[in-house]
Design an enzyme around this catalytic site. Structure first.
Site, PDB file in Angstrom:
ATOM      1  CB  SER A  24      34.474   4.111   4.617  1.00 39.07           C
ATOM      2  OG  SER A  24      35.103   2.851   4.563  1.00 39.07           O
ATOM      3  CE  LYS A  34      36.118   2.383   8.610  1.00 40.53           C
ATOM      4  NZ  LYS A  34      35.312   3.248   7.745  1.00 40.53           N
TER       5      LYS A  34
END
Length: 786
Positions: free
Chosen positions: A684, A727
């Site tokens: 990611s 996140k």
């Protein structure tokens, strides 16, 4: 009627109807006479010539027969002896002489009198044809077989019968000795033709022989069974005698009876009951000193104590269940809705198979306590089995009884402990299962966690199936990556994300603080923690997705407050942001915050950890050199590959990006992710690293207010990632104002709390060009500082 070769004599004589008996010529028989008319007829006969006519009643139940109630063909008989019995009845001995037929009846007031046609013949003058002789032989053979099969007739009689040459007398004598129905006796008596009489007797004898053979088969089978029972009884009596001498009989008999009583009282399946009773019989037959006795006792104890048919009744009140779940847990709406759906279906369909739920989430988010709340809301018993480190298949299925100290597996043990066959059964830490030479416990769980198979779960110790289909199985795991695919396929996965700061604050104030106050003997007025202080504990003293460490810190404050109350004799302690360090010391963690200025080659990424989300600062330096690529900061293989993919994308699109096309030969690139002691991996950070490299190569700064997450391909496409909620929460905590997110993660934005959405701008991208458009700042703006 053909009466040849008979001679007819007409006589008047008394008549006695007989009940249930037929007298044949040449037959000597005694019977009791009790009816007044019959006694008078006997007395009249004795006065005259001792002759009396005997015929059979059609229905033996009639006490006062009339002319229509008895047969008109009978036997002229001679009274040989009379004996008066107590009570007024007479026992009479008679001899049958000849057949007779009633011509007319004179019904006197005191007895029956009849004119009889007596039939006599001289057998020496008879001409016996071959047909009649053959019939005589057949009847004698039949009578011999009849004697062999029946014990009612003496074998010596066969010799006497075989000497008879008169066919009529032969038939009458044999008929008088065999047991026939009264109607069949009457048929023989009415058969005047000798051949017809023999043929009829042969037919009746054959029927009787067939019946006797069947009787013999039944008798032999019963006798064999009786012999076996007698043998067993004899052996048991011997065992009892030995045990009695040893003083053990009463104890064993009492124990066996007790087990039998418990087995009958326990409503277990037929198959299980038969197995249990068989083991009881083994226990009874074995010597008390045998090692097997202890094994059987243990087995029977388990069998009778299992809740085969004990079931708790579900509470199907959705409103009450919702209240229980809301009172026990804050948030977790998805999990609560799934439980309420199950309860609703139970109300509509009571025999629904138990679902297999798998709660997946980081440590401390309340997975185990959710399972307890589910049991409470359903009014079911609750049991928990920790699978962490379990590597022996016998833990699940048990040991076979051949092993010393064998016991059932943990599943059966906990079902017994629960006391019902439909508890909520929690398999904790199913992702921590392991296997070795003792077997694979995960494979053993395949049957348990399959609603189509677990209704016949067989433990190795019990060796009989136990129905687990009514059990509601719940499993917990921190990640699904280590759960075997076949096992994961059997479960419905419900993901529980980490809590946001607001959720942690609510949980701490509404649940954790009151709980710890109670456990430490404090009241609400004794200790108060301000909201600002609680936020500081959440942000600076804990780093977790759940609330376990938060609860420990609250407990720490409670202990110190209790000490202060007792030592300083104060009634109230107030913890604020200003005095928090006095109770917990200096902050243990610091959370990264957004950069203070726009920088070249420094990009802000977003990372997911088991403790929640974190922001990740990725730094890139470009130096003159020979084209080396260096990666530092404890990066995993996947993260290194993402960096290489980003470099390849830049090389392929150098012209479009404004990068020197020979940079890969003339420049050394160093990519570093700070906090190098912490391992980092995953795809990611692909677009973050590519953006930082492009920034360093083009000398364009990256906006300090932008964070990004997404995987990059060689073509520059941006692929979706996981853990978006955690996140975003980390970015919000760090003061980020804009987040670049892959387009395919658009659906995941629904999980983000509205309060966070209002403060952050989300940019959905499909290509790397879009990322650069929002992340890089044009050169003329690079001196801007905020």
């Amino acid at each position: 009627m053909n009466i040849d070769p008979y001679k007819v004599n007409h006589r008047d004589m008394p008549l006695i109807p007989l009940r249930g008996i037929t007298v044949f010529p040449y037959m000597v028989v005694h019977f009791d006479v009790g009816r007044e008319k019959s006694i008078n007829a006997l007395e009249k006969a004795m006065i005259d010539d001792s002759l009396v006519f005997l015929c059979s009643q059609k229905d033996a139940k009639i006490d006062e027969p009339n002319i229509e109630d008895f047969y008109h063909i009978g036997t002229v008989s001679k009274i040989k002896q009379m004996l008066k019995l107590p009570g007024g009845s007479i026992r009479v001995l008679v001899e049958g002489l000849n057949r007779g037929q009633i011509s007319s009846i004179k019904e006197e007031e005191s007895y029956f009198s009849a004119e009889i046609e007596e039939l006599t013949y001289d057998w020496e003058e008879l001409q016996i044809d071959k047909k009649t002789e053959a019939a005589m032989r057949l009847v004698v053979e039949d009578f011999e077989e009849y004697i062999t099969l029946s014990n009612r007739v003496s074998p010596d009689l066969l010799f006497t019968v075989s000497e008879i040459e008169d066919p009529g007398r032969l038939a009458d004598v044999i008929a008088s000795y065999i047991y026939l129905k009264p109607e069949d006796d009457q048929k023989i008596l009415e058969a005047f033709d000798f051949y017809e009489r023999l043929e009829l007797l042969h037919s009746l004898l054959q029927e009787e022989i067939e019946i006797l053979k069947i009787e013999e088969k039944i008798n032999q089978r019963v006798k064999k069974q009786i012999t076996k029972v007698q043998k067993e009884y004899y052996l048991k009596e011997q065992i009892k005698a030995i045990q009695n001498e040893l003083g053990e009989e009463d104890e064993i008999v009492e124990e066996v009876e007790e087990y039998k009583k418990k087995i009958e009282e326990t409503k277990m399946p037929k198959e299980v009951k038969e197995k249990a009773l068989k083991e009881v019989e083994r226990l009874y037959k074995l010597s008390p000193n045998s090692a097997e006795v202890g094994v059987i006792r243990t087995y029977l104890d388990w069998i009778v104590e299992l809740p085969w048919n004990v079931e708790t009744k579900d509470k199907v009140n959705i409103k009450k269940a919702r209240d229980i779940l809301n009172n026990d847990h804050y948030g977790l709406d998805d999990v609560k809705e799934r439980i309420l759906e199950f309860i609703a279906i139970r109300k509509l369909k009571s025999n629904m198979k138990g679902p297999i739920l798998c709660l997946v989430g980081p440590p401390g988010v309340g997975k185990t306590s959710i399972a307890k709340s589910i049991a409470k809301s359903l009014n079911r018993n609750f049991v928990r089995m920790s699978l962490g480190g379990v590597r022996d298949e016998a833990e699940i299925r048990g040991h076979r009884r051949t092993y010393v100290g064998a016991m059932p597996g943990r599943i059966i043990s906990l079902i017994k402990k629960s006391g019902s066959n439909n508890p909520v059964f929690l398999f904790d830490e199913i992702d921590k299962l392991s296997s070795d030479f003792r077997g694979d416990p995960a494979s053993a769980l395949l049957e348990v966690l399959d609603p189509e198979q677990n209704n016949t779960f067989t433990d190795h110790f019990l060796e009989v199936p136990f129905d687990l289909s009514k059990v509601m199985f719940i499993t917990t795991a921190n990640t699904t990556s280590t759960i075997p695919e076949p096992l994961l396929d059997r479960m419905e996965v419900i993901r529980i994300p980490g809590y946001t700061e607001e959720e942690k604050l609510n949980i701490a104030m509404k649940y954790l603080l009151p709980k710890q106050l109670k456990e430490h003997g404090l009241k609400e007025e004794n200790l108060s923690i301000s909201e600002h202080a609680m936020r500081d504990i959440i942000n600076n003293y804990t780093r977790e997705a759940g609330v376990r460490n938060l609860e420990r810190n609250i407990a720490n404050i409670c202990r110190k407050a209790a000490k202060k109350i007792v030592e300083d004799d104060v009634s109230n302690v107030r913890v604020t942001l200003g005095n928090l360090e006095n109770y917990l010391g200096i902050p243990k963690y610091r959370h990264d915050i957004a950069g203070e200025k726009h920088e070249i080659g420094v990009a802000t990424g977003l990372a997911w950890t088991a403790f929640g989300g974190e922001i990740l600062s990725i730094e890139v330096n470009c130096m003159k050199g020979t084209g080396k690529l260096q990666l530092t900061g404890q990066l995993g293989d996947v993260m290194k590959e993402s960096a290489m993919a980003g470099i390849s994308y830049i090389r392929a699109n150098s012209g479009k990006l404004g990068v020197d096309e020979n940079f890969y030969k003339e420049m050394d690139i160093h990519i570093h992710v700070p906090e190098g002691a912490i391992p980092k991996d995953g795809p990611s950070a692909g677009i973050t690293m590519a953006t930082a490299v492009i920034s360093a190569l083009t000398n364009k700064p990256i906006s300090k207010n932008v964070a990004m997450t997404g995987e990059i391909t060689l073509r520059g496409r941006v692929l979706p990632i996981g853990g978006l909620k955690e996140k975003v929460l980390a970015a919000h905590r760090a003061g980020i104002e804009k987040i670049i997110v892959p387009w395919e993660n658009k659906k995941d934005l629904e999980e983000i709390p509205d309060k966070v959405k209002r403060k952050i701008e989300f940019v959905l991208v499909k290509e790397m060009e879009e990322v650069l458009l929002h992340a890089l700042i044009e050169v003329e703006d690079k001196n801007e500082n905020n």
